[in-house]
Enzyme design. Structure first.
Site, mmCIF file in Angstrom:
data_model
loop_
_atom_site.group_PDB
_atom_site.id
_atom_site.type_symbol
_atom_site.label_atom_id
_atom_site.label_comp_id
_atom_site.label_asym_id
_atom_site.label_seq_id
_atom_site.Cartn_x
_atom_site.Cartn_y
_atom_site.Cartn_z
ATOM 1 N N SER A 2 2.407 1.863 5.365
ATOM 2 C CA SER A 2 2.841 1.831 3.967
ATOM 3 C C SER A 2 4.339 1.582 3.845
ATOM 4 O O SER A 2 4.835 1.342 2.744
ATOM 5 C CB SER A 2 2.485 3.153 3.276
ATOM 6 O OG SER A 2 3.096 4.236 3.944
ATOM 7 N N HIS B 109 -2.969 -2.627 3.459
ATOM 8 C CA HIS B 109 -2.427 -1.363 2.956
ATOM 9 C C HIS B 109 -3.344 -0.769 1.898
ATOM 10 O O HIS B 109 -3.438 -1.264 0.776
ATOM 11 C CB HIS B 109 -1.026 -1.593 2.381
ATOM 12 C CG HIS B 109 -0.399 -0.353 1.822
ATOM 13 N ND1 HIS B 109 0.477 -0.384 0.762
ATOM 14 C CD2 HIS B 109 -0.527 0.952 2.158
ATOM 15 C CE1 HIS B 109 0.854 0.845 0.480
ATOM 16 N NE2 HIS B 109 0.253 1.670 1.296
ATOM 17 N N GLU C 282 -3.356 -3.898 -0.710
ATOM 18 C CA GLU C 282 -2.306 -4.891 -0.474
ATOM 19 C C GLU C 282 -2.523 -5.515 0.900
ATOM 20 O O GLU C 282 -2.631 -4.799 1.895
ATOM 21 C CB GLU C 282 -0.917 -4.238 -0.491
ATOM 22 C CG GLU C 282 -0.384 -3.921 -1.862
ATOM 23 C CD GLU C 282 1.012 -3.312 -1.795
ATOM 24 O OE1 GLU C 282 1.887 -3.753 -2.535
ATOM 25 O OE2 GLU C 282 1.223 -2.366 -1.000
ATOM 26 N N ASN D 59 4.697 0.183 -3.652
ATOM 27 C CA ASN D 59 5.565 1.329 -3.369
ATOM 28 C C ASN D 59 6.965 1.141 -3.940
ATOM 29 O O ASN D 59 7.623 2.114 -4.331
ATOM 30 C CB ASN D 59 5.633 1.588 -1.862
ATOM 31 C CG ASN D 59 4.395 2.316 -1.359
ATOM 32 O OD1 ASN D 59 3.597 2.811 -2.156
ATOM 33 N ND2 ASN D 59 4.221 2.379 -0.059
#
Length: 740
Positions: free
Chosen positions: A443, A464, A476, A514
């Site tokens: 991540s 991800h 992702e 993120n």
């Protein structure tokens, strides 16, 4: 007469069986052609004296219809936009006329003088159920495949083909509002209990049961067309209505913060429509539907949540020249919380999975995670013991890397440490084929850096997942500098196989989602430090459209993780890359107060023993001098949250990390719940307009800091008047076709 999308068979009893079976489609949907043929069928069966009644069903297995087709909605909007430029009033009239066509055909069916029965054999959504409601009788198959819903509110609109008028005339107003404002799925038993269907029959006897209704003398008149009709549960102006409507308005405000015109229109249509004759109610519905269709929210949600989501789920970004992969075995490296979740969703898709950890005890514990999820599903009636056993049989726990031999894909989900990931990659690559794709669920660590540990960097990619894996629908897919199209295609095939939505992201720190999440929580830190009351911070975020307040979200992800990210950012970049006040804040929370978040029962919130609910930590407001709440611009707080996230999305586009605006929009909604009524981060900017957005961002920058500085891509767009969907056109082939 023959039809493209329907067949008609009339039996000896004079009952015409109309079967909807669109060629070359797995799901029936309403198109202009379908509506024209349905209109013609109504005329033909009405005029044919040999036809005594009509049974309407689907020829698709376990599917009645998914509702309206994308192309029909797009054509309606395109016609409106084309006319709007020269004659706005005529454009609105055109939209009103087009919006009413489906409703008019359904009304013709229910007033044709012959009984129609809808035989619902599977998924029945939106306009398909509105058609069924217009029939004089409804029979549903006794099958798990049958899901009945009016889900239009989820894509920014509402049931505009008679749904808001027929549902509350068949069931009580409270249940009607609940069904339509939430878009909830109904099983046949629940639909029957509500009075929305008449019978439930075994799947093989579904059509027979529908025909029997006609043979038994089904009246070809709807209840609301008969003299003396009374509303179930009483009139709007009745003691029962007095209990429903004030509460309904309050609940709407609480749940939507009035951000969704479609949801508000449902209440207006039902309330006003029940005060007048049925046909007047249909006109009221048509007017509100036309109004909602013109709203920014409807356009943005329809594009992102309906059109773009379907396109991405169908593999819009998948390389065309790579053959599809049929997965025979998947390897998951690491049986912790994330790895165990990945193994579960893989097995749920019917794919055998090898779950590896350092020893059999750890691997078995990972499989036990699936057992726990299945146990809860069985308790809720969502699965059976047999299906649970079948799923578990597909998960093989192991501590031996040799068991990865023959895997089509390896997904690494070990501890977020470069050294640990390096060792895991090397051991796995020692036993798998050179052509096997290796994916990391990292991540934070750039994929290009991790690919240096691989002897086949072309086959190295990032996949991800978000936590919890079984619930979060976005994945992702991270492209390293040397990742091949083949690896991308395999990764996309896998994500689609497990029925999640893939977005493709180029390599960078934090990838896409993120980066947006960190901006969200960072702005909450700024507000805390400024002395904005914590409750005001949380409420502003939720009223702006976010599903969870930033402080609550930070508790879920863990405050000590925020501390690690901030310190790692300083090490990797510089001290200037983070706000020192933020480090001081999280250090104080952790080191002075021992507050790590939900995981230790205390963070920005306190987490008392159930059944007590979590609440903001009372002493949080004592950490900084508090502003007078009455003097704070609450609307500006809401703006700050949306702007800071949207600006980060714009930076990501400008840097070439995300290249398709559909992925930025859908990703922001599915991953962090970014105000769905906006259509996503980039649609939010496009809806405001680049010039106006940049001007407001500069005002916020001057007042609150550099996080609101517009990136160059936005300032350029402000000058040219472009939108993101123009500058980063996801449909270049359509432009070429138009030009030709």
């Amino acid at each position: 007469m023959t039809y493209t999308n329907f067949t008609i068979e009339t039996d000896a009893d004079g009952i015409a069986l109309v079967t909807w079976d669109m060629p070359d489609k797995s799901m029936n949907v309403f198109t202009v052609e379908v509506l024209q043929e349905l209109d013609a069928i109504c005329d033909a069966t009405t005029a044919d004296e040999a036809v005594k009644g009509v049974v309407f069903t689907s020829g698709k297995k376990d599917a009645f219809s998914g509702g309206a087709d994308i192309t029909m909605l797009k054509a309606m909007f395109d016609a409106y936009e084309a006319e709007k430029a020269s004659n706005p009033e005529a454009a609105t009239q055109l939209l009103f006329d087009n919006a009413g066509k489906m409703s008019q055909i359904f009304r013709k069916i229910e007033t044709c003088g012959k009984p129609w029965v809808s035989a619902i054999n599977g998924v029945c959504m939106g306009g398909a159920f509105e058609l069924s409601l217009a029939c004089h009788g409804r029979v549903a198959a006794d099958s798990e495949a049958v899901k009945i819903a009016l889900p239009e509110v989820k894509i920014g609109i509402f049931p505009g083909a008679g749904g808001t008028q027929r549902v509350p005339r068949l069931t009580n107003q409270q249940d009607a509002l609940q069904m339509m404002t939430t878009g909830q799925n109904l099983k046949p038993a629940r639909a029957k209990a509500m009075g929305l269907i008449d019978e439930i029959a075994p799947p093989k006897k579904l059509v027979d049961a529908a025909k029997k209704m006609i043979k038994d003398g089904l009246k070809p008149v709807q209840p609301w067309d008969e003299k003396g009709f009374k509303l179930p549960g009483g009139k709007v102006y009745s003691p029962a209505g007095a209990n429903v409507w004030p509460a309904a308005s309050a609940i709407l405000r609480r749940e939507t913060h009035m951000n969704y015109p479609g949801a508000a229109a449902i209440l207006k249509c039902v309330y006003e429509g029940l005060l007048v004759p049925f046909d007047v109610g249909l006109t009221i519905e048509q007017r509100y539907f036309t109004q909602v269709l013109q709203s920014r929210e409807a356009g943005a949600m329809l594009r992102s949540i309906f059109v773009s989501l379907q396109e991405l789920n169908k593999g819009a970004r998948r390389p065309d020249d790579v053959k599809p992969t049929k997965f025979k075995k998947i390897g998951v490296l690491g049986a912790g919380f994330m790895g165990a979740g990945i193994a579960y969703v893989t097995a749920r898709a019917g794919i055998p999975v090898v779950l590896l950890d350092r020893d059999m005890e750890a691997a078995a514990k990972g499989k036990a995670h699936s057992e726990g999820l299945l146990k809860k599903a069985m308790q809720k009636g969502r699965t059976t013991q047999a299906d649970a056993d079948k799923l578990l049989s597909l998960i093989t726990p192991t501590a031996d890397y040799a068991d990865f031999d023959g895997c089509d894909l390896i997904i690494e989900a070990v501890f977020e440490d470069s050294g640990v990931k390096k060792a895991a990659t090397e051991q796995a690559e020692a036993v798998i084929k050179r052509t096997t794709v290796f994916a990391s669920n990292t991540s934070t660590i750039p994929i290009t850096d991790l690919a240096k540990n691989s002897v086949r960097p072309k086959n190295f990619i990032g996949i991800h997942f978000f936590s919890p894996v079984d619930k979060m629908m976005l994945v992702e897919i991270i492209m390293g500098k040397r990742t091949s199209d083949k690896a991308l295609a395999v990764a996309m095939d896998y994500v689609r196989a497990i029925k999640k939505t893939p977005i493709v992201v180029n390599d960078t720190r934090g990838f896409y989602v993120n980066r947006c999440v960190l901006r969200y929580m960072s702005e909450a830190y700024n507000m805390l430090i400024e002395g904005v009351p914590p409750a005001m911070i949380e409420n502003a975020a939720k009223m702006a459209g976010m599903p969870v307040g930033p402080l609550s979200l930070n508790d879920e992800t863990a405050i000590d993780l925020s501390q690690k990210i901030l310190k790692q950012t300083v090490r990797d970049l510089s001290e200037k890359a983070v706000d020192p006040r933020h480090i001081e804040l999280v250090d104080t929370m952790i080191e002075t107060h021992g507050r790590l978040g939900r995981k230790n029962g205390k963070g920005f919130y306190d987490y008392p023993e159930k059944p007590a609910k979590k609440h903001l930590w009372p002493e949080l407001k004592d950490m900084y001098p508090q502003q007078d709440a009455d003097a704070i611009d609450f609307e500006e707080l809401k703006e700050r949250f949306l702007y800071t996230i949207a600006l980060e999305a714009a930076r990501v586009m400008g840097e070439g990390i995300v290249t398709d605006p559909r992925e930025a929009d859908v990703g922001s909604i599915l991953a962090i719940g970014f105000a769905p009524y906006t259509g996503g981060t980039l649609s939010y900017i496009d809806g405001i307009g680049a010039e106006a957005f940049v001007a407001r961002a500069k005002q916020l920058q001057k007042k609150y800091g550099a996080q609101f500085k517009p990136p160059r891509v936005l300032t350029d767009m402000a000058k040219t008047g472009e939108t993101f969907y123009q500058r980063f056109n996801p449909y270049p082939e359509l432009d070429k076709a138009d030009a030709a």
